[in-house]
Design a protein around this motif. Structure first.
Motif, PDB file in Angstrom:
ATOM      1  N   THR A  81       0.838  -1.193   0.000  1.00  0.00           N
ATOM      2  CA  THR A  81       0.000   0.000   0.000  1.00  0.00           C
ATOM      3  C   THR A  81       0.875   1.246   0.000  1.00  0.00           C
ATOM      4  OG1 THR A  81      -1.640  -1.175   1.329  1.00  0.00           O
ATOM      5  CG2 THR A  81      -1.854   1.210   1.224  1.00  0.00           C
ATOM      6  N   VAL A  82       0.472   2.240  -0.772  1.00  0.00           N
ATOM      7  CA  VAL A  82       1.115   3.560  -0.763  1.00  0.00           C
ATOM      8  C   VAL A  82       0.070   4.550  -0.298  1.00  0.00           C
ATOM      9  CG1 VAL A  82       2.142   5.381  -2.163  1.00  0.00           C
ATOM     10  CG2 VAL A  82       2.677   3.005  -2.652  1.00  0.00           C
ATOM     11  N   ARG A  83       0.430   5.325   0.713  1.00  0.00           N
ATOM     12  CA  ARG A  83      -0.502   6.320   1.242  1.00  0.00           C
ATOM     13  C   ARG A  83       0.203   7.664   1.263  1.00  0.00           C
ATOM     14  NH1 ARG A  83      -3.542   5.967   7.080  1.00  0.00           N
ATOM     15  NH2 ARG A  83      -4.217   8.131   7.106  1.00  0.00           N
ATOM     16  N   ILE A  84      -0.468   8.687   0.743  1.00  0.00           N
ATOM     17  CA  ILE A  84       0.061  10.044   0.785  1.00  0.00           C
ATOM     18  C   ILE A  84      -0.967  10.905   1.490  1.00  0.00           C
ATOM     19  CG2 ILE A  84       0.826  12.039  -0.532  1.00  0.00           C
ATOM     20  CD1 ILE A  84       1.833  10.095  -2.655  1.00  0.00           C
ATOM     21  N   ASP A  85      -0.600  11.403   2.665  1.00  0.00           N
ATOM     22  CA  ASP A  85      -1.483  12.261   3.444  1.00  0.00           C
ATOM     23  C   ASP A  85      -1.154  13.715   3.145  1.00  0.00           C
ATOM     24  OD1 ASP A  85      -2.616  10.034   4.667  1.00  0.00           O
ATOM     25  OD2 ASP A  85      -1.210  10.089   6.343  1.00  0.00           O
ATOM     26  N   GLN A  86      -2.199  14.535   2.980  1.00  0.00           N
ATOM     27  CA  GLN A  86      -2.013  15.959   2.723  1.00  0.00           C
ATOM     28  C   GLN A  86      -2.972  16.753   3.605  1.00  0.00           C
ATOM     29  OE1 GLN A  86      -2.668  15.840  -1.669  1.00  0.00           O
ATOM     30  NE2 GLN A  86      -0.857  17.148  -1.677  1.00  0.00           N
ATOM     31  N   THR A  87      -2.430  17.686   4.359  1.00  0.00           N
ATOM     32  CA  THR A  87      -3.260  18.639   5.070  1.00  0.00           C
ATOM     33  C   THR A  87      -3.670  19.725   4.081  1.00  0.00           C
ATOM     34  OG1 THR A  87      -1.395  20.025   5.710  1.00  0.00           O
ATOM     35  CG2 THR A  87      -1.974  18.212   7.215  1.00  0.00           C
ATOM     36  N   PHE A  88      -4.500  20.639   4.541  1.00  0.00           N
ATOM     37  CA  PHE A  88      -4.910  21.750   3.685  1.00  0.00           C
ATOM     38  C   PHE A  88      -3.692  22.556   3.231  1.00  0.00           C
ATOM     39  CE2 PHE A  88      -6.302  26.218   3.275  1.00  0.00           C
ATOM     40  CZ  PHE A  88      -7.126  26.070   2.158  1.00  0.00           C
ATOM     41  N   VAL A  89      -2.779  22.824   4.145  1.00  0.00           N
ATOM     42  CA  VAL A  89      -1.561  23.580   3.808  1.00  0.00           C
ATOM     43  C   VAL A  89      -0.703  22.785   2.828  1.00  0.00           C
ATOM     44  CG1 VAL A  89       0.555  24.587   4.765  1.00  0.00           C
ATOM     45  CG2 VAL A  89      -1.606  24.824   6.005  1.00  0.00           C
ATOM     46  N   ASP A  90      -0.601  21.469   3.023  1.00  0.00           N
ATOM     47  CA  ASP A  90       0.158  20.630   2.090  1.00  0.00           C
ATOM     48  C   ASP A  90      -0.423  20.719   0.678  1.00  0.00           C
ATOM     49  OD1 ASP A  90       1.890  19.740   4.044  1.00  0.00           O
ATOM     50  OD2 ASP A  90       0.790  17.885   4.426  1.00  0.00           O
ATOM     51  N   ARG A  91      -1.739  20.740   0.583  1.00  0.00           N
ATOM     52  CA  ARG A  91      -2.372  20.828  -0.740  1.00  0.00           C
ATOM     53  C   ARG A  91      -2.072  22.164  -1.402  1.00  0.00           C
ATOM     54  NH1 ARG A  91      -8.268  19.110  -1.080  1.00  0.00           N
ATOM     55  NH2 ARG A  91      -7.675  19.109  -3.255  1.00  0.00           N
ATOM     56  N   ILE A  92      -2.023  23.234  -0.624  1.00  0.00           N
ATOM     57  CA  ILE A  92      -1.693  24.553  -1.178  1.00  0.00           C
ATOM     58  C   ILE A  92      -0.285  24.546  -1.764  1.00  0.00           C
ATOM     59  CG2 ILE A  92      -1.206  26.961  -0.571  1.00  0.00           C
ATOM     60  CD1 ILE A  92      -3.528  26.749   1.453  1.00  0.00           C
ATOM     61  N   PHE A  93       0.654  23.918  -1.050  1.00  0.00           N
ATOM     62  CA  PHE A  93       2.054  23.916  -1.478  1.00  0.00           C
ATOM     63  C   PHE A  93       2.445  22.668  -2.279  1.00  0.00           C
ATOM     64  CE2 PHE A  93       2.162  26.773   2.224  1.00  0.00           C
ATOM     65  CZ  PHE A  93       2.597  27.903   1.573  1.00  0.00           C
ATOM     66  N   ASN A  94       1.463  21.828  -2.614  1.00  0.00           N
ATOM     67  CA  ASN A  94       1.678  20.636  -3.441  1.00  0.00           C
ATOM     68  C   ASN A  94       2.751  19.704  -2.868  1.00  0.00           C
ATOM     69  OD1 ASN A  94       1.176  18.899  -5.565  1.00  0.00           O
ATOM     70  ND2 ASN A  94       2.664  19.878  -6.903  1.00  0.00           N
ATOM     71  N   CYS A  95       2.564  19.323  -1.612  1.00  0.00           N
ATOM     72  CA  CYS A  95       3.461  18.344  -1.002  1.00  0.00           C
ATOM     73  C   CYS A  95       2.624  17.446  -0.096  1.00  0.00           C
ATOM     74  CB  CYS A  95       4.593  19.020  -0.235  1.00  0.00           C
ATOM     75  SG  CYS A  95       4.088  19.832   1.278  1.00  0.00           S
ATOM     76  N   GLY A  96       3.245  16.407   0.443  1.00  0.00           N
ATOM     77  CA  GLY A  96       2.515  15.489   1.306  1.00  0.00           C
ATOM     78  C   GLY A  96       3.436  14.576   2.078  1.00  0.00           C
TER      79      GLY A  96
END
Length: 126
Positions: A81-96
């Motif tokens: 399994t590959v899981r990438i978690d992104q918070t709201f701030v992570d989504r703004i800056f395109n990272c996870g």
């Protein structure tokens, strides 16, 4: 074998400093006049540049460390399994935060601040 024959990795990136923890980055910048911030940013920068995630054709390699090196290598075939978690701030800056599971309930590899999570996810698909 020359360097021209070496296959280009599917994904190779260092974590992002600001995008990973913007609150910590802003605090360090505010402390720059007191010299503590300069030292904090410098140490953080060196640690970030000494962390490298590479996804090749057969394996994932995570290298960490300045003086002591830690290398974690996972065969692509063994990834469950590959899981990438992104918070709201992570989504703004395109990272996870990347989590790779091979067996069991705990992730084998966890690394935050990885840029371009969609490209990373597609690189990990076999």
């Amino acid at each position: 074998m020359t360097s021209d024959n070496v296959p280009k990795p599917r994904y190779q990136e260092h974590p992002r400093m600001f995008a990973d923890e913007p609150g910590r980055f802003i605090l360090a910048c505010l402390l720059v006049p007191f010299v503590i911030g300069i030292v904090w940013l410098l140490v953080w920068y060196v640690k970030t540049k000494c962390t490298l995630l590479t996804v090749g054709d057969e394996r994932v390699l995570l290298t960490r460390g300045v003086f002591n090196k830690e290398r974690l290598e996972i065969e692509l075939e063994s990834i469950r399994t590959v899981r990438i978690d992104q918070t709201f701030v992570d989504r703004i800056f395109n990272c996870g935060i990347l989590k790779i599971y091979t067996a069991g309930d705990n992730p084998e590899l966890v690394q935050g601040g990885m840029p371009d999570p969609e490209r990373l996810r597609s690189a990990l698909r076999v």
